[in-house]
Design a protein around this motif. Structure first.
Motif, PDB file in Angstrom:
ATOM      1  N   MET A   1       0.811  -1.218   0.000  1.00  0.00           N
ATOM      2  CA  MET A   1       0.000   0.000   0.000  1.00  0.00           C
ATOM      3  C   MET A   1       0.846   1.271   0.000  1.00  0.00           C
ATOM      4  O   MET A   1       0.396   2.328   0.404  1.00  0.00           O
ATOM      5  CB  MET A   1      -0.971   0.014   1.183  1.00  0.00           C
ATOM      6  CG  MET A   1      -2.051  -1.034   1.092  1.00  0.00           C
ATOM      7  SD  MET A   1      -2.987  -0.938  -0.478  1.00  0.00           S
ATOM      8  CE  MET A   1      -3.735   0.679  -0.337  1.00  0.00           C
ATOM      9  N   ALA A   2       2.062   1.142  -0.447  1.00  0.00           N
ATOM     10  CA  ALA A   2       2.928   2.321  -0.567  1.00  0.00           C
ATOM     11  C   ALA A   2       3.930   2.061  -1.686  1.00  0.00           C
ATOM     12  O   ALA A   2       5.096   1.730  -1.433  1.00  0.00           O
ATOM     13  CB  ALA A   2       3.633   2.626   0.739  1.00  0.00           C
TER      14      ALA A   2
ATOM     15  N   PRO B   1      -0.312   4.764  -3.515  1.00  0.00           N
ATOM     16  CA  PRO B   1      -0.575   3.471  -2.870  1.00  0.00           C
ATOM     17  C   PRO B   1      -0.267   2.299  -3.808  1.00  0.00           C
ATOM     18  O   PRO B   1       0.198   1.254  -3.371  1.00  0.00           O
ATOM     19  CB  PRO B   1      -2.054   3.548  -2.499  1.00  0.00           C
ATOM     20  CG  PRO B   1      -2.623   4.595  -3.411  1.00  0.00           C
ATOM     21  CD  PRO B   1      -1.527   5.561  -3.667  1.00  0.00           C
TER      22      PRO B   1
END
Length: 232
Positions: A17-18, A49
């Motif tokens: 998510m990054a 994300p």
């Protein structure tokens, strides 16, 4: 003379998510011989994300010193056909004019001799200070992997400029002098001269001034799609 520092900090990359996370900052100090000291800075961030979607934002303070024309334009003379806002036919166009024209000593029922040109002088203003702007920008970038070479960007911006440098034309000088709320605006009234007996305008000085503020906001939307001609 000026100095500056810029800083960029990549925090995460290819993490859950990054896909990418980073922050950046900058500071600039400048000293102008004709406009004094100016300081500018910015803070920004970027977050994706996933590879296809990213968000970005910046809050900044920018400055612009008056340029050579704005500060040092030599005076040039001309004549200008004007409409006197204190004339009996125009005094009702703004609710503040009656009181402000009276404060300038102009009697009720004044019939201005504004059918002839009045001398004006246009020049730069060496007393200008730097204008400054505070800006917010927030946006997103979409680059879907399933549509090659397509990108969509949507950005919101809000900009507020203080002490904005602007050239004031002769008619605006006359109108702004007596259209201000509460009392005549001396910043504009002092740029004109009236005959002490007839009260007619005899001279207008046109120059660049630091206006109070300039505000704008809106959206920037852009769609890009690239392809090879041979594929069509």
């Amino acid at each position: 003379t000026e100095s500056f520092i810029e800083f960029s900090a990549p925090i995460l990359e290819d993490a859950p998510m990054a896909h990418r996370l980073s922050f950046d900052a900058a500071y600039r100090y400048a000293e102008y011989s004709h406009a004094g000291i100016a300081r500018a800075w910015k803070l920004g961030g970027f977050y994706a994300p996933v590879k296809d979607l990213s968000f970005r934002g910046t809050f900044s303070r920018a400055v612009r010193a008056p340029n050579i024309t704005e500060a040092f334009l030599p005076a040039t003379s001309a004549f200008f056909d004007y409409n006197d806002p204190c004339d009996d036919a125009a005094i009702g166009d703004d609710p503040d004019r009656v009181a402000n024209c009276a404060a300038l000593g102009i009697p009720p029922g004044f019939d201005a001799q504004d059918n002839i040109g009045v001398p004006i002088s246009a020049s730069g203003n060496p007393n200008l200070t730097s204008e400054s702007a505070e800006s917010w920008t927030l946006g997103t970038v979409i680059q879907p992997r399933w549509i090659k070479n397509l990108s969509v960007t949507v950005d919101y911006y809000s900009i507020q400029i203080e002490d904005a440098i602007a050239f004031i034309d002769p008619q605006a000088i006359l109108d702004n002098c007596v259209d201000a709320s509460g009392a005549p605006d001396l910043a504009f009234c002092n740029l004109q001269a009236r005959d002490p007996v007839t009260f007619n305008v005899t001279f207008i000085e046109c120059t660049f001034v630091n206006a109070s503020a300039l505000n704008t906001k809106g959206w920037d939307i852009q769609v890009n799609y690239a392809f090879d001609v041979a594929d069509v």
